[in-house]
Motif scaffolding. Structure first.
Motif, PDB file in Angstrom:
ATOM      1  N   LEU A  73     106.999  -6.919 -36.574  1.00  0.00           N
ATOM      2  CA  LEU A  73     106.814  -7.482 -37.917  1.00  0.00           C
ATOM      3  C   LEU A  73     107.082  -6.444 -39.006  1.00  0.00           C
ATOM      4  CD1 LEU A  73     103.637  -9.716 -37.410  1.00  0.00           C
ATOM      5  CD2 LEU A  73     106.041 -10.410 -37.504  1.00  0.00           C
ATOM      6  N   ALA A  74     107.137  -5.155 -38.639  1.00  0.00           N
ATOM      7  CA  ALA A  74     107.463  -4.115 -39.620  1.00  0.00           C
ATOM      8  C   ALA A  74     108.900  -4.235 -40.115  1.00  0.00           C
ATOM      9  CB  ALA A  74     107.233  -2.728 -39.011  1.00  0.00           C
ATOM     10  N   LEU A  75     109.718  -5.063 -39.462  1.00  0.00           N
ATOM     11  CA  LEU A  75     111.097  -5.258 -39.899  1.00  0.00           C
ATOM     12  C   LEU A  75     111.183  -6.113 -41.149  1.00  0.00           C
ATOM     13  CD1 LEU A  75     112.751  -5.969 -36.415  1.00  0.00           C
ATOM     14  CD2 LEU A  75     112.536  -3.785 -37.600  1.00  0.00           C
ATOM     15  N   GLY A  76     110.085  -6.769 -41.524  1.00  0.00           N
ATOM     16  CA  GLY A  76     110.068  -7.567 -42.744  1.00  0.00           C
ATOM     17  C   GLY A  76     110.499  -9.005 -42.556  1.00  0.00           C
ATOM     18  N   LEU A  77     110.626  -9.465 -41.304  1.00  0.00           N
ATOM     19  CA  LEU A  77     111.006 -10.839 -41.020  1.00  0.00           C
ATOM     20  C   LEU A  77     109.777 -11.650 -40.605  1.00  0.00           C
ATOM     21  CD1 LEU A  77     114.258 -10.208 -38.926  1.00  0.00           C
ATOM     22  CD2 LEU A  77     114.078 -10.677 -41.375  1.00  0.00           C
ATOM     23  N   GLU A  78     109.898 -12.967 -40.673  1.00  0.00           N
ATOM     24  CA  GLU A  78     108.810 -13.836 -40.256  1.00  0.00           C
ATOM     25  C   GLU A  78     108.707 -13.855 -38.733  1.00  0.00           C
ATOM     26  OE1 GLU A  78     109.599 -17.686 -41.796  1.00  0.00           O
ATOM     27  OE2 GLU A  78     109.769 -17.010 -43.888  1.00  0.00           O
ATOM     28  N   ALA A  79     107.487 -14.046 -38.238  1.00  0.00           N
ATOM     29  CA  ALA A  79     107.279 -14.131 -36.800  1.00  0.00           C
ATOM     30  C   ALA A  79     107.932 -15.391 -36.259  1.00  0.00           C
ATOM     31  CB  ALA A  79     105.788 -14.134 -36.485  1.00  0.00           C
ATOM     32  N   GLY A  80     108.583 -15.281 -35.108  1.00  0.00           N
ATOM     33  CA  GLY A  80     109.279 -16.410 -34.508  1.00  0.00           C
ATOM     34  C   GLY A  80     108.779 -16.697 -33.112  1.00  0.00           C
ATOM     35  N   VAL A  81     109.688 -16.678 -32.142  1.00  0.00           N
ATOM     36  CA  VAL A  81     109.378 -17.013 -30.751  1.00  0.00           C
ATOM     37  C   VAL A  81     109.275 -15.734 -29.942  1.00  0.00           C
ATOM     38  CG1 VAL A  81     110.116 -18.325 -28.728  1.00  0.00           C
ATOM     39  CG2 VAL A  81     110.626 -19.181 -31.022  1.00  0.00           C
ATOM     40  N   GLY A  82     108.290 -15.674 -29.057  1.00  0.00           N
ATOM     41  CA  GLY A  82     108.127 -14.539 -28.161  1.00  0.00           C
ATOM     42  C   GLY A  82     108.347 -14.974 -26.720  1.00  0.00           C
ATOM     43  N   ASP A  83     109.456 -14.589 -26.135  1.00  0.00           N
ATOM     44  CA  ASP A  83     109.796 -15.022 -24.778  1.00  0.00           C
ATOM     45  C   ASP A  83     109.434 -13.929 -23.770  1.00  0.00           C
ATOM     46  OD1 ASP A  83     111.669 -17.150 -23.215  1.00  0.00           O
ATOM     47  OD2 ASP A  83     111.928 -15.138 -22.395  1.00  0.00           O
ATOM     48  N   ALA A  84     108.920 -14.340 -22.619  1.00  0.00           N
ATOM     49  CA  ALA A  84     108.568 -13.387 -21.566  1.00  0.00           C
ATOM     50  C   ALA A  84     108.510 -14.115 -20.232  1.00  0.00           C
ATOM     51  CB  ALA A  84     107.229 -12.720 -21.867  1.00  0.00           C
ATOM     52  N   ASP A  85     108.446 -13.335 -19.149  1.00  0.00           N
ATOM     53  CA  ASP A  85     108.354 -13.941 -17.828  1.00  0.00           C
ATOM     54  C   ASP A  85     106.904 -14.273 -17.505  1.00  0.00           C
ATOM     55  OD1 ASP A  85     107.175 -11.522 -17.218  1.00  0.00           O
ATOM     56  OD2 ASP A  85     108.912 -10.716 -16.192  1.00  0.00           O
ATOM     57  N   LYS A  86     106.650 -14.669 -16.262  1.00  0.00           N
ATOM     58  CA  LYS A  86     105.317 -15.135 -15.876  1.00  0.00           C
ATOM     59  C   LYS A  86     104.259 -14.039 -15.906  1.00  0.00           C
ATOM     60  CE  LYS A  86     106.922 -18.861 -12.840  1.00  0.00           C
ATOM     61  NZ  LYS A  86     106.889 -19.403 -11.463  1.00  0.00           N
ATOM     62  N   GLN A  87     104.682 -12.781 -15.935  1.00  0.00           N
ATOM     63  CA  GLN A  87     103.708 -11.695 -15.965  1.00  0.00           C
ATOM     64  C   GLN A  87     102.877 -11.735 -17.248  1.00  0.00           C
ATOM     65  OE1 GLN A  87     105.374  -7.770 -15.959  1.00  0.00           O
ATOM     66  NE2 GLN A  87     103.455  -6.753 -15.483  1.00  0.00           N
ATOM     67  N   TYR A  88     103.387 -12.363 -18.285  1.00  0.00           N
ATOM     68  CA  TYR A  88     102.723 -12.350 -19.593  1.00  0.00           C
ATOM     69  C   TYR A  88     102.002 -13.665 -19.865  1.00  0.00           C
ATOM     70  CZ  TYR A  88     105.221  -8.011 -20.460  1.00  0.00           C
ATOM     71  OH  TYR A  88     105.691  -6.724 -20.383  1.00  0.00           O
ATOM     72  N   TRP A  89     102.690 -14.625 -20.513  1.00  0.00           N
ATOM     73  CA  TRP A  89     102.027 -15.841 -20.976  1.00  0.00           C
ATOM     74  C   TRP A  89     101.392 -16.615 -19.830  1.00  0.00           C
ATOM     75  CZ3 TRP A  89     101.796 -15.383 -25.993  1.00  0.00           C
ATOM     76  CH2 TRP A  89     102.864 -14.836 -26.722  1.00  0.00           C
ATOM     77  N   ALA A  90     102.026 -16.662 -18.694  1.00  0.00           N
ATOM     78  CA  ALA A  90     101.542 -17.509 -17.601  1.00  0.00           C
ATOM     79  C   ALA A  90     100.307 -16.949 -16.925  1.00  0.00           C
ATOM     80  CB  ALA A  90     102.655 -17.716 -16.570  1.00  0.00           C
ATOM     81  N   ASN A  91     100.142 -15.632 -16.921  1.00  0.00           N
ATOM     82  CA  ASN A  91      99.049 -15.018 -16.163  1.00  0.00           C
ATOM     83  C   ASN A  91      97.977 -14.356 -17.023  1.00  0.00           C
ATOM     84  OD1 ASN A  91      99.948 -15.600 -13.490  1.00  0.00           O
ATOM     85  ND2 ASN A  91     101.513 -14.028 -13.688  1.00  0.00           N
TER      86      ASN A  91
END
Length: 639
Positions: free
Chosen positions: A339-357
């Protein structure tokens, strides 16, 4: 004259040195090419653009003692060391302090030395050994002054340790100091990656108003490869206490703060205050586990136009961590840094190690608060109907009508179980969207959103016997009376119902799961991060995985070097992207002229009264001059 007595015709040759020159001996067989001054100016300017030098000074002031007797001024500054490391990364050289020393001694012009605040090096052959030792000592002190401000795991690393010493280091660890220095280290990396992002032309930076990410971990090795297990550490300490002569012990590990990276098999995510007990199995293949650290990297991807290459795939955020430890929290750090880039937050994609578990409170909630929406695959036990509220069903990130047919609910399960093929699966997923509840009002400040039955509203998508008063001319999916719930809850009896988004946050996604839109973006995002990891790891220009190219020991030193390499990777990607764009634009030109836009046939051959355009070879007729009076014979118009 013998072959050994031939005069080669250049200075620095002496019969006492055989066929070797003084320059070769001073360089230990290497050629020290002079670096162009403009390249040094450019690199030093980028270091200042990061504003990291001001942060280093602020941290030094923060850690300074209240009273100090002072000391001799440093001969080499952090600005010079960082500039030299970026120069080495740019030419693909190993990140050795000896290479930094040689760059200072032999490869800078007088103007470059003056720019970096360096004294002139003695070029005399006599005494060069002592001169090189002096320069190395000053270079090493300058580098470690910087790492000492940011190393979360300070310890002595020159000698191997006994397991008793490893245990003492772990017990003496300061958790608060670790948190403070880890934050500094991550800020150091963030400042450099933000600088590289800002080196892009504005139109590329702003190709999208949002920053979409794909993140993952990648392993890097430690300079010392021997590890240990926390499970049997106490037993090893007890065994050492029985040894009379400690000199008979085999050399033990050096880095107390590293861990076992699982190459194959399930991985863990140890939370704060917990201990990671991952270790190689007694009968397991040694290739399945490797001793080292993890680099967490987020690459910029495009959820609006996946695969169209509107901007280069840069590493926009990065951190380092111990394997199997706080994986979810490191992902949140990546999103926050992006977010330090100055853009709006969008989509965060990841494999099962993250969101799924991950637990919702460790990853999903912080990501939601930052404004990021997940994109991922699901665990098999979270497919299909996962309960619901107010009579509605939670199915794979969406909220659906309670009368959604069972084959549509279980479409993903049936695909994975080879009950249906991909074409049938796509058709069922498309059909299931008709039963998804409609959003009547966006979420409020408390995270509550108002949804309504898909058979209600101005644009219904299904018909339902419970909503018989609905009149529509559309041919819609119909709810089978056999699928109706035994008890009509609020979603079937009220016009709309308020849902708490937190109840479905763990499975919510940016795109409807299983749709072509989801598949296209998720594939693009996963390919982007896997491609980046492959490019920066072994065999590439940066080669961050191999510890043989970065021999300085310690967690802090490793992240600083990785930061330099990722910075160079981004700059290379930007240059290649702009170069490719110039080539593509040149190919589109005809005889050196820009391409002419095609004219539609109706504009090419006929008069278009709507746009008032004429064919190119037809002269536009002169329009009659407008009269000052109106068409009714009234008084003249006022001007």
């Amino acid at each position: 004259m013998s072959a050994g007595d031939i005069d080669y015709g250049f200075t620095g040759y002496s019969p006492d040195l055989g066929g070797m020159t003084e320059a070769e001996i001073m360089g230990r067989g290497r050629i020290h090419d002079l670096i162009d001054h403009q390249t040094v100016v450019l690199t030093e300017g980028r270091v200042r653009k990061t504003r990291v030098l001001e942060r280093l000074q602020a941290w030094r002031d923060e850690d300074a003692l209240a009273f100090s007797i002072g000391g001799r001024p440093s001969l080499i500054s952090e600005r010079a060391v960082i500039t030299a490391m970026l120069l080495l990364a740019k030419e693909g050289s190993a990140m050795f302090l000896t290479n930094v020393r040689d760059l200072f001694m032999f490869r800078l012009s007088d103007a470059s030395r003056e720019l970096l605040g360096l004294e002139k090096s003695t070029e005399a052959f006599v005494g060069h050994v002592g001169e090189k030792k002096r320069w190395y000592a000053n270079t090493s002190r300058a580098f470690h002054r910087m790492t000492d401000l940011m190393d979360p795991f300070p310890q002595e690393r020159r000698h191997s340790k006994t397991y008793t010493e490893i245990q003492a280091i772990l017990r003496a660890h300061d958790v608060e100091l670790e948190a403070k220095r880890k934050a500094r280290l991550d800020e150091f990396t963030k400042l450099f990656l933000v600088m590289t992002y800002n080196e892009q032309p504005r139109n590329i930076r702003r190709a999208s108003k949002k920053i979409d990410l794909s993140f993952d971990q990648t392993y890097i090795g430690t300079p010392t490869v021997k590890g240990y297990s926390k499970k049997d550490l106490a037993k090893r300490v007890a065994d050492e206490s029985k040894v009379k002569d400690m000199k008979t012990l085999k050399p033990g590990p050096v880095d107390a703060y590293a861990g076992w990276h699982v190459t194959t098999g399930p991985r863990t995510d140890v939370g704060k205050g917990q201990t990671d007990f991952t270790e190689p199995g007694r009968k397991a293949d040694s290739a399945e586990y490797r001793w080292g650290w993890e680099v967490n990297i987020a690459v910029r991807v495009d959820s609006e136009a996946p695969g169209q290459k509107r901007f280069p795939a840069l590493a926009v955020a990065a951190t380092m961590s111990l394997p199997n430890v706080r994986v979810a929290e490191e992902a949140v750090s990546l999103m926050r840094a992006a977010l330090a880039l100055g853009l709006e937050a969008g989509v965060g994609d990841a494999d099962k190690q993250y969101w799924a578990n991950s637990l919702a409170e460790r990853l999903h909630e912080p990501a939601f608060n930052l404004g990021f929406t997940p994109s991922t695959d699901y665990r098999t036990d979270r497919l299909g109907n996962q309960g619901g509220d107010h009579g509605a069903l939670y199915i794979e990130g969406g909220t659906y009508c309670p009368a959604t047919p069972a084959p549509l609910q279980n479409a993903t399960k049936d695909l994975l179980g080879a009950v249906i093929d991909t074409e049938t699966y796509r058709a069922r997923i498309a059909g299931r969207t008709a039963f998804k509840l409609h959003v009547k009002e966006k979420p409020d400040a408390k995270g509550r959103t108002v949804l309504r039955c898909p058979a209600l509203g101005p644009s219904p998508t299904v018909t339902c016997p419970l909503r018989e008063l609905l009149k529509t001319r559309k041919v819609l999916e119909g709810v089978d009376s056999e699928d109706l719930p035994d008890f009509a809850d609020k979603i079937c009896t009220q016009h709309s119902v308020s849902f708490d988004t937190a109840d479905n946050r763990r499975t919510a996604q940016a795109f409807d799961y299983g749709t072509k839109e989801w598949d296209k973006f998720h594939t693009h995002a996963r390919n982007s991060i896997e491609s980046l990891n492959n490019q920066v790891k072994s065999g590439g220009t940066e080669d961050i995985e191999s510890a043989s190219r970065r021999r300085v020991r310690g967690f802090g030193a490793a992240q600083i070097i990785v930061t330099m390499l990722l910075t160079n990777f981004n700059l290379r990607k930007i240059a290649a992207f702009i170069s490719d764009k110039i080539k593509d634009d040149a190919k589109k030109q005809v005889n050196g002229e820009p391409p002419v836009a095609l004219v539609r046939r109706r504009d090419r051959e006929f008069h278009n009264p709507y746009t008032d355009t004429y064919p190119p070879d037809v002269k536009r007729p002169t329009k009659p001059k407008r009269s000052d009076s109106d068409e009714t014979g009234g008084p003249p118009r006022r001007t």
